[in-house]
Write an enzyme that holds these catalytic residues in place. Structure first.
Site, PDB file in Angstrom:
ATOM      1  N   SER A 149      63.738  53.607  37.836  1.00 53.47           N
ATOM      2  CA  SER A 149      63.823  52.483  37.206  1.00 53.47           C
ATOM      3  C   SER A 149      63.666  50.928  38.401  1.00 53.47           C
ATOM      4  CB  SER A 149      65.461  52.039  37.412  1.00 53.47           C
ATOM      5  OG  SER A 149      65.687  51.429  37.035  1.00 53.47           O
ATOM      6  N   TYR A 162      73.949  54.872  40.499  1.00 55.30           N
ATOM      7  CA  TYR A 162      73.444  54.747  39.360  1.00 55.30           C
ATOM      8  C   TYR A 162      71.835  54.104  39.704  1.00 55.30           C
ATOM      9  CZ  TYR A 162      69.328  53.784  35.399  1.00 55.30           C
ATOM     10  OH  TYR A 162      68.645  53.290  34.825  1.00 55.30           O
TER      11      TYR A 162
HETATM   12  P1  NDP Z   1      68.679  56.117  25.976  1.00 49.68           P
HETATM   13  O1  NDP Z   1      69.669  56.232  25.965  1.00 49.68           O
HETATM   14  O2  NDP Z   1      67.920  55.461  24.339  1.00 49.68           O
HETATM   15  O3  NDP Z   1      67.377  57.692  26.441  1.00 49.68           O
HETATM   16  C1  NDP Z   1      68.045  58.391  27.066  1.00 49.68           C
HETATM   17  C2  NDP Z   1      67.241  59.921  26.552  1.00 49.68           C
HETATM   18  O4  NDP Z   1      68.207  61.583  28.227  1.00 49.68           O
HETATM   19  C3  NDP Z   1      67.897  60.319  25.962  1.00 49.68           C
HETATM   20  O5  NDP Z   1      67.149  60.398  24.501  1.00 49.68           O
HETATM   21  C4  NDP Z   1      69.191  60.962  25.702  1.00 49.68           C
HETATM   22  O6  NDP Z   1      69.560  62.078  25.002  1.00 49.68           O
HETATM   23  C5  NDP Z   1      69.048  61.905  26.915  1.00 49.68           C
HETATM   24  N1  NDP Z   1      70.250  62.419  27.881  1.00 49.68           N
HETATM   25  C6  NDP Z   1      71.096  61.582  28.154  1.00 49.68           C
HETATM   26  N2  NDP Z   1      71.478  62.917  29.121  1.00 49.68           N
HETATM   27  C7  NDP Z   1      71.543  63.830  28.739  1.00 49.68           C
HETATM   28  C8  NDP Z   1      72.036  65.435  29.443  1.00 49.68           C
HETATM   29  N3  NDP Z   1      72.586  65.571  29.622  1.00 49.68           N
HETATM   30  N4  NDP Z   1      70.197  65.670  28.803  1.00 49.68           N
HETATM   31  C9  NDP Z   1      69.524  66.085  27.851  1.00 49.68           C
HETATM   32  N5  NDP Z   1      69.116  64.807  27.867  1.00 49.68           N
HETATM   33  C10 NDP Z   1      69.641  64.181  28.308  1.00 49.68           C
HETATM   34  O7  NDP Z   1      67.797  55.328  26.839  1.00 49.68           O
HETATM   35  P2  NDP Z   1      66.132  54.319  27.988  1.00 49.68           P
HETATM   36  O8  NDP Z   1      64.936  54.712  26.800  1.00 49.68           O
HETATM   37  O9  NDP Z   1      66.572  53.653  28.715  1.00 49.68           O
HETATM   38  O10 NDP Z   1      66.224  55.557  28.865  1.00 49.68           O
HETATM   39  C11 NDP Z   1      64.728  56.950  29.524  1.00 49.68           C
HETATM   40  C12 NDP Z   1      65.024  57.120  31.079  1.00 49.68           C
HETATM   41  O11 NDP Z   1      64.514  55.311  31.094  1.00 49.68           O
HETATM   42  C13 NDP Z   1      66.046  56.970  31.494  1.00 49.68           C
HETATM   43  O12 NDP Z   1      65.943  57.586  32.770  1.00 49.68           O
HETATM   44  C14 NDP Z   1      66.796  55.036  31.924  1.00 49.68           C
HETATM   45  O13 NDP Z   1      67.759  55.719  33.848  1.00 49.68           O
HETATM   46  C15 NDP Z   1      65.548  54.799  32.283  1.00 49.68           C
HETATM   47  N6  NDP Z   1      65.517  53.451  32.406  1.00 49.68           N
HETATM   48  C16 NDP Z   1      65.034  52.938  31.909  1.00 49.68           C
HETATM   49  C17 NDP Z   1      65.837  50.655  31.369  1.00 49.68           C
HETATM   50  C18 NDP Z   1      65.972  50.562  29.874  1.00 49.68           C
HETATM   51  O14 NDP Z   1      66.464  49.309  30.132  1.00 49.68           O
HETATM   52  N7  NDP Z   1      66.426  51.225  29.172  1.00 49.68           N
HETATM   53  C19 NDP Z   1      65.419  50.719  32.797  1.00 49.68           C
HETATM   54  C20 NDP Z   1      64.925  51.370  33.740  1.00 49.68           C
HETATM   55  C21 NDP Z   1      64.592  52.916  33.790  1.00 49.68           C
HETATM   56  P3  NDP Z   1      71.079  62.615  23.893  1.00 49.68           P
HETATM   57  O15 NDP Z   1      71.365  62.259  24.456  1.00 49.68           O
HETATM   58  O16 NDP Z   1      70.467  63.389  22.896  1.00 49.68           O
HETATM   59  O17 NDP Z   1      70.749  64.084  24.790  1.00 49.68           O
END
Ligand code: NDP
Length: 254
Positions: A149, A162
């Site tokens: 990020s 974070y």
């Molecule tokens: P979402 O919340 O939509 O996706 C996060 C994903 O991570 C979900 O599929 C969730 O699935 C999974 N996840 C969370 N905890 C666990 C766990 N313990 N085990 C396995 N899977 C897990 O957010 P984003 O798509 O935005 O996030 C994806 C990445 O992008 C992250 O690393 C985030 O930090 C990064 N990011 C996002 C930004 C934004 O503005 N959205 C900006 C910069 C970076 P489930 O709950 O089903 O396990």
């Protein structure tokens, strides 16, 4: 006349595939011909996505896995090898963002972010590094893309842990690249600004929620599809071309 898809024959693992960036990326990679293993905790969401990909003629395997369990990630790697074959694309994307002031003592949230965003990401690297190196040794492309990020470089009150996890993911990627690049494994880190996903919906800190709400009004955010296209482009480049560090921002975000 039939056309060969750009990622035909490739086998991808996408973590965090149940929503947001991971879901969109898995769909895009599948549409471009890769077989995709979908990892996250929410089985119903993974099953629905796998079904959608298969309905479109793609190959997908849904594997409910908690990234905080090394044993579960390792088991998933064995299942993928048996059912899809040798992985040559890893999109290391699962993450959580749970801001809070340090004086609120929300230690469980600090620990969760470190467990999922950093230790979880490293568990995924550990589980798939051998097939990536093997794919590269055979002469094919091999990709590890870590989703970090812009928070890796940012300073935001209440986001200290974070930001620290993402700084660690970015630096981890640079170092892994130094180790794996000479073996022809392309390591990339992608650092997005605001992306419209579920991520911010899990935040409970009021000040952080207000900041995000303002940003939503003032800026046209990136979509998960924007990230998916960028990732698909990156893994589709010729084998000798690596984008080690990708920053992707909404045009209006400064
Ligand atoms: P979402 O919340 O939509 O996706 C996060 C994903 O991570 C979900 O599929 C969730 O699935 C999974 N996840 C969370 N905890 C666990 C766990 N313990 N085990 C396995 N899977 C897990 O957010 P984003 O798509 O935005 O996030 C994806 C990445 O992008 C992250 O690393 C985030 O930090 C990064 N990011 C996002 C930004 C934004 O503005 N959205 C900006 C910069 C970076 P489930 O709950 O089903 O396990």
């Amino acid at each position: 006349m039939s056309r060969t898809l750009p990622l035909a024959g490739r086998i991808a693992v996408v973590t965090g595939a149940s929503s947001g960036i991971g879901e969109a990326t898995a769909q895009k990679l599948a549409a471009e011909g890769a077989a995709v293993a979908l990892l996250a905790r929410r089985k119903d969401r993974l099953d629905a996505l796998a079904q959608k990909i298969r309905a479109g003629g793609g190959r997908a395997l849904a594997l409910p896995v908690d990234a905080t369990s090394g044993a579960a990630v390792a088991e998933a790697a064995r299942t993928i090898a048996a059912e899809l074959g040798a992985v040559d694309i890893v999109i290391n994307n699962a993450g959580v963002m749970l801001p809070s002031g340090v004086e609120e003592h929300r230690v469980a949230d600090f620990e969760k972010m470190i467990e999922v965003n950093l230790t979880g990401a490293m568990r995924v690297v550990d589980a798939f590094v051998d097939p990536l190196v093997a794919a590269a040794r055979k002469g094919g492309p091999a990709d590890l893309i870590n989703v970090s990020s812009i928070a890796a470089h940012g300073v935001f009150p209440t986001f200290a842990v974070y930001c620290a996890t993402k700084a660690a993911v970015t630096h981890l990627s640079r170092n892994l690249r130094a180790e794996l690049g000479p073996k022809n494994v392309r390591v990339s880190v992608i650092e997005p600004g605001f992306v419209d996903t579920e991520l911010q919906g899990h935040m409970t800190d009021e000040a952080a929620r207000a900041w995000i709400a303002r940003a939503r009004q003032e800026i046209t955010w990136l979509t998960a599809g924007d990230l998916a296209s960028t990732i698909a482009f990156t893994v589709g480049l010729p084998r000798h071309v690596n984008l080690p560090h990708i920053t992707i921002m909404p045009t209006q975000q400064v």
